[in-house]
Design a protein around this motif. Structure first.
Motif, mmCIF file in Angstrom:
data_model
loop_
_atom_site.group_PDB
_atom_site.id
_atom_site.type_symbol
_atom_site.label_atom_id
_atom_site.label_comp_id
_atom_site.label_asym_id
_atom_site.label_seq_id
_atom_site.Cartn_x
_atom_site.Cartn_y
_atom_site.Cartn_z
ATOM 1 N N GLU A 19 23.516 -5.004 6.433
ATOM 2 C CA GLU A 19 22.717 -4.551 5.308
ATOM 3 C C GLU A 19 21.992 -5.724 4.647
ATOM 4 O O GLU A 19 22.332 -6.884 4.866
ATOM 5 N N PHE A 20 20.984 -5.391 3.859
ATOM 6 C CA PHE A 20 20.258 -6.399 3.091
ATOM 7 C C PHE A 20 20.049 -5.875 1.678
ATOM 8 O O PHE A 20 20.203 -4.676 1.411
ATOM 9 N N VAL A 21 19.717 -6.763 0.772
ATOM 10 C CA VAL A 21 19.470 -6.384 -0.618
ATOM 11 C C VAL A 21 17.967 -6.306 -0.848
ATOM 12 O O VAL A 21 17.232 -7.260 -0.560
ATOM 13 N N LEU A 22 17.514 -5.178 -1.341
ATOM 14 C CA LEU A 22 16.085 -5.017 -1.623
ATOM 15 C C LEU A 22 15.639 -6.014 -2.689
ATOM 16 O O LEU A 22 16.361 -6.257 -3.662
ATOM 17 N N PRO A 23 14.435 -6.572 -2.549
ATOM 18 C CA PRO A 23 13.915 -7.462 -3.593
ATOM 19 C C PRO A 23 13.444 -6.649 -4.787
ATOM 20 O O PRO A 23 13.616 -5.424 -4.825
ATOM 21 N N ALA A 24 12.818 -7.281 -5.748
ATOM 22 C CA ALA A 24 12.301 -6.586 -6.927
ATOM 23 C C ALA A 24 11.289 -5.528 -6.504
ATOM 24 O O ALA A 24 10.572 -5.714 -5.508
ATOM 25 N N PRO A 25 11.230 -4.404 -7.236
ATOM 26 C CA PRO A 25 10.327 -3.307 -6.855
ATOM 27 C C PRO A 25 8.879 -3.737 -6.634
ATOM 28 O O PRO A 25 8.222 -3.244 -5.724
ATOM 29 N N HIS A 26 8.374 -4.655 -7.457
ATOM 30 C CA HIS A 26 6.972 -5.042 -7.309
ATOM 31 C C HIS A 26 6.726 -5.830 -6.030
ATOM 32 O O HIS A 26 5.580 -6.034 -5.629
ATOM 33 N N LEU A 27 7.803 -6.254 -5.350
ATOM 34 C CA LEU A 27 7.674 -6.973 -4.090
ATOM 35 C C LEU A 27 7.810 -6.058 -2.884
ATOM 36 O O LEU A 27 7.069 -6.181 -1.905
ATOM 37 N N TYR A 28 8.785 -5.142 -2.932
ATOM 38 C CA TYR A 28 8.995 -4.321 -1.751
ATOM 39 C C TYR A 28 8.171 -3.040 -1.753
ATOM 40 O O TYR A 28 7.951 -2.431 -0.696
ATOM 41 N N LYS A 29 7.671 -2.619 -2.925
ATOM 42 C CA LYS A 29 6.821 -1.429 -2.969
ATOM 43 C C LYS A 29 5.380 -1.846 -2.675
ATOM 44 O O LYS A 29 4.728 -2.480 -3.492
ATOM 45 N N LYS A 30 4.907 -1.472 -1.502
ATOM 46 C CA LYS A 30 3.581 -1.886 -1.064
ATOM 47 C C LYS A 30 2.497 -1.444 -2.043
ATOM 48 O O LYS A 30 1.553 -2.183 -2.316
ATOM 49 N N ASN A 31 2.648 -0.243 -2.586
ATOM 50 C CA ASN A 31 1.632 0.277 -3.493
ATOM 51 C C ASN A 31 1.604 -0.487 -4.810
ATOM 52 O O ASN A 31 0.582 -0.500 -5.504
ATOM 53 N N GLU A 32 2.716 -1.147 -5.178
ATOM 54 C CA GLU A 32 2.722 -1.944 -6.400
ATOM 55 C C GLU A 32 2.369 -3.397 -6.114
ATOM 56 O O GLU A 32 1.794 -4.081 -6.945
ATOM 57 N N TYR A 33 2.699 -3.855 -4.918
ATOM 58 C CA TYR A 33 2.414 -5.242 -4.543
ATOM 59 C C TYR A 33 0.931 -5.426 -4.246
ATOM 60 O O TYR A 33 0.358 -6.489 -4.511
ATOM 61 N N ALA A 34 0.297 -4.387 -3.708
ATOM 62 C CA ALA A 34 -1.112 -4.478 -3.333
ATOM 63 C C ALA A 34 -2.004 -4.555 -4.565
ATOM 64 O O ALA A 34 -1.797 -3.847 -5.548
ATOM 65 N N VAL A 35 -3.005 -5.425 -4.498
ATOM 66 C CA VAL A 35 -4.029 -5.533 -5.541
ATOM 67 C C VAL A 35 -5.339 -5.084 -4.906
ATOM 68 O O VAL A 35 -5.895 -5.775 -4.049
ATOM 69 N N GLY A 36 -5.812 -3.927 -5.297
ATOM 70 C CA GLY A 36 -7.022 -3.375 -4.701
ATOM 71 C C GLY A 36 -6.728 -2.173 -3.828
ATOM 72 O O GLY A 36 -5.567 -1.792 -3.625
ATOM 73 N N ASN A 37 -7.791 -1.568 -3.321
ATOM 74 C CA ASN A 37 -7.669 -0.344 -2.529
ATOM 75 C C ASN A 37 -8.369 -0.508 -1.179
ATOM 76 O O ASN A 37 -9.315 0.200 -0.856
ATOM 77 N N PHE A 38 -7.865 -1.466 -0.397
ATOM 78 C CA PHE A 38 -8.474 -1.755 0.895
ATOM 79 C C PHE A 38 -7.479 -1.626 2.038
ATOM 80 O O PHE A 38 -7.480 -2.433 2.962
ATOM 81 N N GLY A 39 -6.620 -0.646 1.988
ATOM 82 C CA GLY A 39 -5.719 -0.397 3.093
ATOM 83 C C GLY A 39 -4.345 -1.014 2.921
ATOM 84 O O GLY A 39 -3.909 -1.337 1.818
ATOM 85 N N ILE A 40 -3.673 -1.210 4.039
ATOM 86 C CA ILE A 40 -2.261 -1.587 4.044
ATOM 87 C C ILE A 40 -2.039 -3.093 4.052
ATOM 88 O O ILE A 40 -0.989 -3.585 3.644
ATOM 89 N N SER A 41 -3.011 -3.869 4.537
ATOM 90 C CA SER A 41 -2.823 -5.310 4.694
ATOM 91 C C SER A 41 -2.882 -6.037 3.353
ATOM 92 O O SER A 41 -3.797 -5.817 2.566
ATOM 93 N N THR A 42 -1.908 -6.908 3.120
ATOM 94 C CA THR A 42 -1.882 -7.711 1.895
ATOM 95 C C THR A 42 -1.531 -9.153 2.246
ATOM 96 O O THR A 42 -0.951 -9.424 3.293
ATOM 97 N N THR A 43 -1.892 -10.057 1.359
ATOM 98 C CA THR A 43 -1.544 -11.467 1.518
ATOM 99 C C THR A 43 -0.874 -11.939 0.236
ATOM 100 O O THR A 43 -0.781 -11.195 -0.752
ATOM 101 N N ASP A 44 -0.427 -13.173 0.239
ATOM 102 C CA ASP A 44 0.214 -13.732 -0.952
ATOM 103 C C ASP A 44 -0.805 -14.285 -1.944
ATOM 104 O O ASP A 44 -0.424 -14.771 -3.009
#
Length: 364
Positions: A241-266
């Motif tokens: 098992e692993f421990v989930l990180p903070a929601p804003h990190l593991y939730k793609k929809n919250e981590y993403a800035v913008g509306n350009f698909g699934i790909s994100t960077t740091d």
């Protein structure tokens, strides 16, 4: 007169459904109590209970304390849909086509049939003008209308293996690591990946597993990555098992800035793009929370492109995003009608690609 009958049928059915909801608690309820609850006369409620028992075959019994269901597992065999609702359901069933080739396809069809088909179970569609209206009969009558006049496009895709889907779902539920072979666009051969399964994402008619990629010794490797489920082979779930990180990190929809698909960077960058001719209509959409749009004529003179004719209807859009790959795809899709002004790194990359395309075109 027909409209009045339709309204009466509709309101009577809605009362019966409300009575069904009350009786579902397993306790006896008197006609007087139900009448007060629904704001109707006791006589009307008694007629509704009779209709519920005789027409809909509800297992209703009575006692000195009131009416109650003798079978808790019984359900009301009707779903109320207006004519407009029927069209919406038809469109919804057609929209399921985008899930063909995925393990979701069969269950979604089963759900729709089980809920809406009187031929498979006791459920009927109820409309104001017909209290025993078969969805499948309606669908067959209207099939040509839906097929020929409504189009829901979908991208071509390969099938997702059932074992891949089932393993990913299990790993998500149990916070377990998964190991699989994967081939990205940049690689000709499959390579093994060890991933913390964070989230399942749907984008552009594709399903992706989003998670943290680890080394074989379980140390962080390439960081957060997305994996197309269609390209995963030989997947297995690990007993770790692993421990989930903070929601804003593991939730793609919250981590993403913008509306350009699934790909994100740091890295989040500020973009400024000129959209001209047919691409200018894309300025109607909000591409990020800080999105703004204005006419090209309002662009500072020192930023305007010298020697290039830009039409009066051209727009300039500005926004922040950490979805660089998606922004690039957006720009390239409009060829010469989308011109990036910033960031400088994107402009340089755009110029290099144009030069490369020019070289290729001269050889064709």
């Amino acid at each position: 007169m027909e409209e009045k009958v339709s309204r009466e049928n509709k309101t009577s059915l809605l009362r019966i459904i409300k009575i069904d909801v009350v009786l579902r608690d397993g306790k006896p309820h008197s006609a007087a109590e139900l009448a007060e609850h629904l704001g109707k006369s006791k006589r009307t409620i008694l007629r509704d209970i009779e209709d519920l028992r005789d027409t809909w075959h509800a297992p209703i019994a009575s006692s000195p304390q009131g009416y109650y269901y003798t079978e808790r597992a019984w359900f009301f065999p009707a779903i109320y849909l207006s004519e407009g609702d029927m069209i919406s359901v038809g469109i919804l069933s057609k929209s399921f086509d985008i899930f063909k080739g995925t393990p979701l396809w069969a269950p979604m069809q089963d759900i729709l049939d089980n809920v809406l088909s009187p031929h498979e179970n006791t459920t009927n569609i109820v409309s104001p003008d017909n209290q025993n209206f078969a969805f499948k009969e309606y669908k067959s009558q209207e099939n040509e209308w839906f097929e020929n006049r409504i189009c829901i496009s979908r991208k071509p895709q390969t099938n997702i293996e059932d074992c891949v889907w089932e393993t990913v779902i299990q790993a998500l539920k149990e916070n377990r690591l998964v190991e699989f072979d994967y081939s990205s666009n940049e690689e000709d051969q499959y390579k093994q990946r060890l991933v913390e399964s964070w989230q399942l994402c749907f984008s552009e008619n594709r399903w992706y597993l989003y998670g943290n990629c680890l080394e074989k010794d379980h140390k962080p490797a390439k960081g957060n990555r997305t994996y197309n489920l269609e390209k995963i082979k030989n997947i297995k779930i690990l007993n770790k098992e692993f421990v989930l990180p903070a929601p804003h990190l593991y939730k793609k929809n919250e981590y993403a800035v913008g509306n350009f698909g699934i790909s994100t960077t740091d890295k989040t960058e500020h973009y400024k793009i000129i959209l001209k001719n047919y691409a200018a209509s894309e300025s109607l959409y909000e591409w990020s929370e800080d999105y703004k749009v204005y006419s090209y004529s309002d662009l500072p003179e020192n930023e305007k492109i010298k020697g290039v004719s830009i039409p009066d209807n051209a727009k300039v859009i500005e926004f922040s995003s950490n979805q660089g790959p998606g922004v690039e795809t957006f720009i390239y899709s409009f060829a010469a009608n989308a011109i990036p002004l910033s960031p400088a790194s994107l402009v340089e990359k755009w110029k290099m690609n144009i030069d490369e395309m020019k070289k290729i075109s001269e050889q064709i």
